[in-house]
Motif scaffolding. Sequence first.
Motif, PDB file in Angstrom:
ATOM      1  N   GLN A   1       0.835  -1.181   0.000  1.00  0.00           N
ATOM      2  CA  GLN A   1       0.000   0.000   0.000  1.00  0.00           C
ATOM      3  C   GLN A   1       0.877   1.240   0.000  1.00  0.00           C
ATOM      4  O   GLN A   1       1.805   1.345   0.785  1.00  0.00           O
ATOM      5  CB  GLN A   1      -0.928   0.009   1.215  1.00  0.00           C
ATOM      6  CG  GLN A   1      -1.937   1.125   1.226  1.00  0.00           C
ATOM      7  CD  GLN A   1      -3.073   0.905   0.248  1.00  0.00           C
ATOM      8  OE1 GLN A   1      -3.221  -0.201  -0.260  1.00  0.00           O
ATOM      9  NE2 GLN A   1      -3.811   1.941  -0.040  1.00  0.00           N
ATOM     10  N   GLU A   2       0.569   2.157  -0.874  1.00  0.00           N
ATOM     11  CA  GLU A   2       1.328   3.396  -0.976  1.00  0.00           C
ATOM     12  C   GLU A   2       0.450   4.538  -0.492  1.00  0.00           C
ATOM     13  O   GLU A   2      -0.708   4.650  -0.886  1.00  0.00           O
ATOM     14  CB  GLU A   2       1.714   3.632  -2.441  1.00  0.00           C
ATOM     15  CG  GLU A   2       2.689   4.760  -2.652  1.00  0.00           C
ATOM     16  CD  GLU A   2       4.136   4.315  -2.571  1.00  0.00           C
ATOM     17  OE1 GLU A   2       4.389   3.155  -2.239  1.00  0.00           O
ATOM     18  OE2 GLU A   2       5.007   5.133  -2.841  1.00  0.00           O
ATOM     19  N   GLN A   3       0.998   5.383   0.339  1.00  0.00           N
ATOM     20  CA  GLN A   3       0.290   6.580   0.771  1.00  0.00           C
ATOM     21  C   GLN A   3       1.006   7.810   0.240  1.00  0.00           C
ATOM     22  O   GLN A   3       2.236   7.902   0.335  1.00  0.00           O
ATOM     23  CB  GLN A   3       0.188   6.645   2.289  1.00  0.00           C
ATOM     24  CG  GLN A   3      -0.771   5.628   2.873  1.00  0.00           C
ATOM     25  CD  GLN A   3      -0.997   5.843   4.352  1.00  0.00           C
ATOM     26  OE1 GLN A   3      -0.083   6.217   5.075  1.00  0.00           O
ATOM     27  NE2 GLN A   3      -2.216   5.616   4.799  1.00  0.00           N
ATOM     28  N   LEU A   4       0.251   8.736  -0.292  1.00  0.00           N
ATOM     29  CA  LEU A   4       0.799   9.950  -0.871  1.00  0.00           C
ATOM     30  C   LEU A   4       0.219  11.150  -0.146  1.00  0.00           C
ATOM     31  O   LEU A   4      -1.000  11.258  -0.016  1.00  0.00           O
ATOM     32  CB  LEU A   4       0.453  10.028  -2.360  1.00  0.00           C
ATOM     33  CG  LEU A   4       0.850   8.817  -3.216  1.00  0.00           C
ATOM     34  CD1 LEU A   4       0.345   8.993  -4.647  1.00  0.00           C
ATOM     35  CD2 LEU A   4       2.349   8.609  -3.194  1.00  0.00           C
ATOM     36  N   VAL A   5       1.093  12.032   0.316  1.00  0.00           N
ATOM     37  CA  VAL A   5       0.657  13.208   1.058  1.00  0.00           C
ATOM     38  C   VAL A   5       1.260  14.451   0.419  1.00  0.00           C
ATOM     39  O   VAL A   5       2.487  14.597   0.391  1.00  0.00           O
ATOM     40  CB  VAL A   5       1.069  13.122   2.538  1.00  0.00           C
ATOM     41  CG1 VAL A   5       0.622  14.379   3.276  1.00  0.00           C
ATOM     42  CG2 VAL A   5       0.489  11.880   3.188  1.00  0.00           C
ATOM     43  N   GLU A   6       0.386  15.313  -0.064  1.00  0.00           N
ATOM     44  CA  GLU A   6       0.835  16.551  -0.692  1.00  0.00           C
ATOM     45  C   GLU A   6       1.004  17.663   0.327  1.00  0.00           C
ATOM     46  O   GLU A   6       0.362  17.664   1.384  1.00  0.00           O
ATOM     47  CB  GLU A   6      -0.162  17.024  -1.767  1.00  0.00           C
ATOM     48  CG  GLU A   6      -0.404  16.059  -2.897  1.00  0.00           C
ATOM     49  CD  GLU A   6      -1.612  15.184  -2.667  1.00  0.00           C
ATOM     50  OE1 GLU A   6      -2.185  14.692  -3.650  1.00  0.00           O
ATOM     51  OE2 GLU A   6      -2.003  15.000  -1.485  1.00  0.00           O
ATOM     52  N   SER A   7       1.857  18.613  -0.027  1.00  0.00           N
ATOM     53  CA  SER A   7       2.035  19.820   0.774  1.00  0.00           C
ATOM     54  C   SER A   7       2.431  20.947  -0.169  1.00  0.00           C
ATOM     55  O   SER A   7       2.801  20.724  -1.326  1.00  0.00           O
ATOM     56  CB  SER A   7       3.093  19.619   1.854  1.00  0.00           C
ATOM     57  OG  SER A   7       4.354  19.324   1.267  1.00  0.00           O
ATOM     58  N   GLY A   8       2.380  22.161   0.374  1.00  0.00           N
ATOM     59  CA  GLY A   8       2.711  23.317  -0.438  1.00  0.00           C
ATOM     60  C   GLY A   8       1.490  23.884  -1.116  1.00  0.00           C
ATOM     61  O   GLY A   8       0.359  23.566  -0.766  1.00  0.00           O
ATOM     62  N   GLY A   9       1.718  24.704  -2.112  1.00  0.00           N
ATOM     63  CA  GLY A   9       0.617  25.383  -2.785  1.00  0.00           C
ATOM     64  C   GLY A   9       0.215  26.623  -2.016  1.00  0.00           C
ATOM     65  O   GLY A   9       1.026  27.243  -1.359  1.00  0.00           O
ATOM     66  N   GLY A  10      -1.058  26.976  -2.119  1.00  0.00           N
ATOM     67  CA  GLY A  10      -1.566  28.158  -1.430  1.00  0.00           C
ATOM     68  C   GLY A  10      -1.982  29.223  -2.422  1.00  0.00           C
ATOM     69  O   GLY A  10      -2.257  28.951  -3.589  1.00  0.00           O
ATOM     70  N   LEU A  11      -1.987  30.454  -1.933  1.00  0.00           N
ATOM     71  CA  LEU A  11      -2.426  31.589  -2.744  1.00  0.00           C
ATOM     72  C   LEU A  11      -1.205  32.306  -3.306  1.00  0.00           C
ATOM     73  O   LEU A  11      -0.280  32.641  -2.573  1.00  0.00           O
ATOM     74  CB  LEU A  11      -3.244  32.545  -1.887  1.00  0.00           C
ATOM     75  CG  LEU A  11      -3.730  33.834  -2.550  1.00  0.00           C
ATOM     76  CD1 LEU A  11      -4.688  33.516  -3.692  1.00  0.00           C
ATOM     77  CD2 LEU A  11      -4.395  34.734  -1.514  1.00  0.00           C
ATOM     78  N   VAL A  12      -1.220  32.567  -4.602  1.00  0.00           N
ATOM     79  CA  VAL A  12      -0.104  33.238  -5.255  1.00  0.00           C
ATOM     80  C   VAL A  12      -0.658  34.180  -6.314  1.00  0.00           C
ATOM     81  O   VAL A  12      -1.704  33.912  -6.903  1.00  0.00           O
ATOM     82  CB  VAL A  12       0.869  32.199  -5.864  1.00  0.00           C
ATOM     83  CG1 VAL A  12       0.172  31.356  -6.926  1.00  0.00           C
ATOM     84  CG2 VAL A  12       2.111  32.844  -6.407  1.00  0.00           C
TER      85      VAL A  12
END
Length: 122
Positions: A1-12
């Motif tokens: 099982q692979e888990q993927l967790v994103e981070s970053g982005g936001g308002l630009v």
Amino acid sequence: QEQLVESGGGLVQAGGSVSVSCAASGRSFNTFAMGWFRQAPGKEREFVAGITWNGETTYKSDSIEARFTISRDNTKNTVNLYMISLKPEDTAIYYCASGSSMSVLRNGPRYWGQGTQVTVSS
């Protein structure tokens, strides 16, 4: 099982830049193609960029031209998407995904992250 967790982005602001990152846990990261998709409000999810398991080959959609760069670090189990010259139409939820090959990634990823919001203001 692979888990993927994103981070970053936001308002630009339009014309600006931002990065989104994806941290993977599991045994398959180093052998899987990784990529990014996005879904804008009212639109279908679309492929943005992908990178092969060894990082040697990348693929990008025509819609992003040369503004986005995908990279991966197999020692850290991370994949990144660096975006420059952002436009309001780049506003979307950006999803990390993985698959056993680039074809699988582009047509039916096996694993998905939860997504991270990128909003580009005009």
